[in-house]
Design an enzyme around this catalytic site. Structure first.
Site, PDB file in Angstrom:
ATOM      1  N   GLU A 198      72.129  45.552  70.864  1.00 15.83           N
ATOM      2  CA  GLU A 198      71.716  46.259  72.078  1.00 15.83           C
ATOM      3  C   GLU A 198      70.587  45.434  72.647  1.00 15.83           C
ATOM      4  O   GLU A 198      69.465  45.458  72.137  1.00 15.83           O
ATOM      5  CB  GLU A 198      71.278  47.683  71.718  1.00 15.83           C
ATOM      6  CG  GLU A 198      71.448  48.649  72.862  1.00 15.83           C
ATOM      7  CD  GLU A 198      70.300  48.554  73.842  1.00 15.83           C
ATOM      8  OE1 GLU A 198      70.414  47.727  74.790  1.00 15.83           O
ATOM      9  OE2 GLU A 198      69.307  49.252  73.684  1.00 15.83           O
TER      10      GLU A 198
ATOM     11  N   CYS B 174      65.010  48.978  77.913  1.00 20.99           N
ATOM     12  CA  CYS B 174      66.108  48.050  78.197  1.00 20.99           C
ATOM     13  C   CYS B 174      66.890  48.522  79.410  1.00 20.99           C
ATOM     14  O   CYS B 174      67.458  47.737  80.138  1.00 20.99           O
ATOM     15  CB  CYS B 174      66.995  47.858  76.987  1.00 20.99           C
ATOM     16  SG  CYS B 174      67.135  49.310  75.980  1.00 20.99           S
TER      17      CYS B 174
END
Lengths: 477, 514
Positions: B232, B266
């Site tokens: 990720e 993110c």
């Protein structure tokens, strides 16, 4: 503009300006915020109506929840010192002893406070009102006192040179002669010379205390703006400072916040005389009561008057009766009872975030007021007044408490370093820290406490407070 | 207990002067973890979920203390920590408690007619010992969510928190609530050096959240050992605002999406595409809203945006702004630090940005809001897809059909329509990206199953029956199988009947010897 300031001071009255002076004198970077506008002696409003609207919070019409008391507080650069009478008395042992007992703070004694009073007084031009200054209202006051065998004394007032032919009542809307020793004529110009930056028309909405600095969110001339300071000093007065802390949501941790609110409630009594008194002419206030019995009984008698708008508010009713009252404006003499109130009020926020002021009177407070009013009636009777009226409206000018000083978070809000308990970057030295009502005009003592607070802050920062003498020497050199 | 003794051996209390976990220690950790994994195989899901229940209780009761630790190490505003870290974790726990049983249960799969009479199953089995490498931006949420998902599935977990936000002792304390959990999770403190040592011990799978640069290194090391990796990584998420929106609401949403956690998410909004018609007004609204923000940390819950967690990230932000400024961008708010020597960067609104600027090319991970203008739907799809990243996006429009049309065409792992970063608010939705944003999914059924390996099982009964496809292969069987194929795969109303008849013949044939 530089974003992070050493100190941001919220409020420009007797506390904020004195702090600003001593902090900038020592070389600190200080930003001062004032919700009101900046006026000068030349630009002050010309009449009572405009003065109320432009120099006071809510047009000078802050009311207690029961609408029994009217609170007046300055909203102008210089704060309350612009609209007060600049009566500058030190606290006596009675007041300080009571404070020491209530707060457990050791420096509340004359021996410790003396040098702070000395320091701030050295920046002020102080004048004892002379017999030559008296207007007819003062003469009647003295006459009445002497007839009843009561003690009185000349007032000590902060003024430099009022000149001739002044009607001092206008200086309740800002002194146009640069004489009244408001902050605008004393501490502020010195602080600005030493680099103080001032943002007027900045209303702080919220104080957010962080690990490394404090953020102030507010509106500058209506536009949102955030400011950042290593230390923030709340000097917005009992109502303003307390409101900001209440908004910061710290009440759960500081149960004393909003409590201990006092205001020296005042009752004005008008005596009507056949001959014109013209209390609005000449020096506005010249004498004061110094009878030791009054101190014991918990009140003072003030030699005062008010402008026509304020006087009209004092009289209940309307129509012909009210017109007749106002027609005799020139025939009014006036003495006011100012009570050293025992029952503490509370300050809280409504759901909408507005300040709600509860200021009940205890039976004892009423007895004090009644006793005082009775003596005023006696004075006016003795003097041959045709009619005597005590207004049912209570007026409060000395707004004190809400963030009491003390030693524990359980029953006080700031500690003896003037630090809010648990919020080390937040300081308060204004009248909100008063633990109870002193019964003496608070302005000079607010300045003295702020001098002490400045010393404390500078000592923490490792800066020796520079004295005015060393500064003078520097300038001479 | 292994973690606490190891902690005292490898890491002093001062988290700044942290030591790596030694090679010997990593070996020991994995040996212990293998034993733990073995123990876990004998436990039931219900037993493991007990630990989650206790944890929910513990976190709820100690939330202020936990937030103290998080905010101290990250410089987050207190509300950011409460909402995104604490609430996020608790939501995920709750979801596990309600859904894990259904998702991890053996799955029945239908059996085709050719295998008549048999049963098909999928078992979701633990992987063994998995390695979770967590980032510094949501050290509590991402770490704990991953650890708990792995544990609930029956894995032993080796956890390496970021060396920047190790929160030493916090997880150990949490896991103390349940002996089995405590014995199944191993915390290894250290930097990339420790991560390499841990990968050398051959975990069954690596779950990494962090930068693309580190992700590539991990993948390279894992490739040699054929260790599967879920990555990720970063993003350059776009917000697309059409001109039919409620401007005030969309601006407030985008503002939060760009600045929550000081932009260190993110899935932070990093590109704001605004349609022509409302561009000026939208920029104006953003500017006003930014001026209302309270930047601070170590607050009691009333600061909006906190500080940056690490100086190197702050340097990236400064570099991007300097570069954009030099290339002609206009900086309407912020544009620099709150003050020297403090990791607080002011919320910065940029216009007149273009593709030549670093701020449009690289992930920022900071409080920047570059606003771009677009005219048509096709244009904004093409423009906003033209990035190496593909994590998530938001589309804002009153026209639901258009919003959905655009959402389908965006190359990314998640889209919030008329909201921002909200797919992450539903623990039932999988989270993960595409392109340089990584692969694999966390959360949701898909995410949970990522911590398992499926085992297919086909069950037949014990009998004398010989299968026709077993030996011997005879000419007759060949012909019958050929006819079976024709019958099964030629459209006809009699298809199944024909196939059944051929099947019976095949079964008869199967009984014969050659």
């Amino acid at each position: 503009m530089k974003r992070m300031h050493d100190y941001i001071i919220v409020g420009s009255g007797a506390s904020g300006s004195v702090l600003a002076h001593y902090l900038t004198q020592a070389g600190a970077d200080v930003l001062m915020l004032e919700a009101g506008k900046r006026f000068t002696a030349a630009t002050f409003p010309q009449n009572e109506m405009d003065a109320n609207a432009q120099l006071m919070w809510n047009g000078g019409m802050d009311m207690s929840r029961d609408a029994a008391t009217l609170f007046i507080r300055g909203k102008v650069l210089g704060g309350g010192t612009i609209i007060n009478q600049c009566l500058l008395d030190r606290f006596d042992d009675v007041a300080l002893d009571d404070w020491r007992t209530a707060a457990g703070i050791d420096f509340f004694r004359n021996r410790d406070m003396e040098r702070h009073y000395d320091a701030v007084e050295s920046n002020l031009s102080l004048h004892y009102m002379e017999k030559a200054d008296w207007n007819r209202n003062a003469e009647l006051y003295v006459e009445g006192f002497e007839k009843l065998g009561l003690e009185w004394a000349p007032l000590r007032r902060g003024q430099s040179d009022c000149g001739k032919g002044n009607d001092c009542i206008v200086c309740l809307g800002g002194c146009p002669r640069k004489s009244k020793q408001s902050m605008l004529e004393t501490f502020l110009p010195k602080a600005e010379k030493n680099g103080l930056k001032i943002l007027s028309e900045f209303e702080v909405a919220e104080v957010v205390h962080g690990q490394q600095f404090v953020t102030l969110q507010g509106r500058h001339q209506g536009h949102p703006h955030s400011l950042y300071g290593r230390q923030v000093i709340l000097a917005a007065g009992a109502l303003g400072t307390t409101q900001l802390l209440l908004k910061a949501g710290v009440q759960k941790r500081l149960p004393a916040l909003g409590r201990n609110f006092h205001c020296h409630p005042q009752w004005m009594t008008v005596g009507f005389f056949d001959e014109p008194v013209d209390s609005h002419k000449g020096a506005f206030q010249s004498v004061k009561s110094t009878d030791p019995r009054f101190r014991d009984w918990g009140f003072k008698l003030e030699n005062v008057f008010a402008g026509p708008i304020a006087m009209s508010l004092l009289k209940p009713g309307y129509g012909f009766e009210h017109q007749r009252f106002m027609q005799r404006y020139r025939n009014m003499a006036c003495i006011e009872v100012a009570v050293r109130d025992q029952a503490a009020g509370t300050l809280a926020l409504s759901n909408k975030g507005r300040l709600v002021i509860d200021k009940p009177l205890s039976d004892g407070d009423r007895q004090r007021a009644n006793r005082g009013n009775q003596i005023v009636h006696d004075i006016f009777s003795t003097l041959g007044a045709r009619e005597i009226m005590t207004s049912p409206i209570q007026i409060a000018l000395h707004l004190m408490g809400g963030c009491s000083i003390g030693t524990r978070a359980s029953d006080s809000v700031v500690n003896e370093q003037f630090q809010v308990h648990g919020l080390p970057r937040l300081r308060i030295a204004d009248s909100s820290i008063f633990p109870n009502a002193p019964g003496i005009n608070p302005s000079l003592s607010i300045m003295a406490l702020s001098h002490r607070a400045a010393e404390t802050l500078l000592a923490e920062a490792g800066i020796a407070p520079s004295t005015s003498t060393t500064r003078k020497q520097e300038q001479q050199a | 207990m292994s973690t606490s003794t190891r902690k005292s051996k490898t890491a002093p209390d001062d988290f700044v002067a942290m030591l790596e976990t030694s090679e010997a220690d990593t070996k020991q950790i994995f040996a212990d973890a293998a034993k733990a994994a073995e123990r876990l195989r004998k436990t039931t899901l219900a037993t493991r979920l007990e630990a989650v229940k206790k944890l929910v209780d513990h976190i709820t009761r100690n939330k202020e203390e936990i937030i103290d630790v998080i905010t101290r190490e990250t410089r987050k505003s207190r509300s950011d920590a409460l909402i995104s870290e604490l609430l996020g974790v608790l939501d995920n726990c709750e979801w596990l408690l309600h859904n894990a049983k259904k998702i991890l249960a053996d799955k029945k799969v239908s059996t085709p007619i050719t295998l008549l009479g048999k049963k098909s199953r999928i078992y979701h089995e633990p992987l063994g010992t998995v390695l979770v490498i967590a980032p510094w931006n949501y050290p509590f949420h991402i770490g704990l969510t991953s650890i708990l998902a792995a544990y609930v599935c029956g894995n032993a977990v080796v956890f390496k928190p970021s060396e920047i936000t190790p929160m030493q002792g916090l997880f150990e304390k949490l896991f103390n609530v349940d002996p089995l959990l405590e014995q199944s999770v191993f915390i290894a403190y250290g930097t990339g050096v420790t991560a390499q040592r841990l990968i050398d011990q051959h975990p069954a799978k690596i779950f990494f959240t962090g930068s693309a640069r580190t992700g590539k290194k991990i993948l390279a090391q894992a490739a040699d050992k054929l260790i599967p990796v879920d990555l990720e990584l970063g993003g350059k998420d776009q917000a697309i605002i059409f001109d039919d929106v409620n401007i005030q609401r969309a601006a407030k949403g985008v503002l939060w999406g760009a600045l929550t956690n000081a932009g260190q998410s993110c899935s932070s909004v990093e590109r704001i595409y605004v349609q022509d018609g409302i561009y000026d007004q939208f920029v104006q609204t953003l500017q006003t809203e930014i001026r209302k923000l309270v930047v601070n940390a170590g607050d009691t819950g009333n600061a909006d945006m906190g500080g940056m967690t690490v100086d190197f990230q702050l340097d990236i932000v400064r570099k991007q702004v300097d570069d954009a400024r030099a290339k002609g961008a206009r900086i309407l708010t912020g544009g620099d630090l709150l003050c020297d020597n403090e990791l607080f960067y002011m919320p910065t609104l940029l216009t007149h940005v273009d593709d030549s600027m670093l701020v449009m090319q690289q992930e920022t991970f900071g409080p920047l809001l570059p606003v771009l203008r677009f005219s048509s739907e096709d244009e904004v799809i093409q423009l906003s897809n033209a990035t190496e990243f593909g994590l998530s996006a938001s589309v804002w429009s009153k026209d639901a059909a258009r919003a959905e049309r655009v959402a389908r065409q965006l190359e990314c792992g998640a889209v919030s329509i008329n909201n921002v970063m909200l797919t992450e608010g539903n623990p039932g939705l999988p989270f993960g990206g595409t392109k340089a944003s990584g692969y694999g999914r966390q959360k949701g059924a898909e995410g949970l199953l990522g911590y398992t390996r499926s085992k297919s099982v086909l069950i037949d009964g014990d009998s004398a029956k010989i299968e026709p496809n077993w030996y011997p292969y005879t000419q007759q069987k060949y012909n019958l199988f050929s006819q079976l194929i024709d019958a099964l795969f030629t459209a006809s109303p009699w298809r199944l009947l024909k196939a059944a008849l051929i099947g019976m013949k095949l079964e008869a044939e199967a009984k014969k010897e050659r």
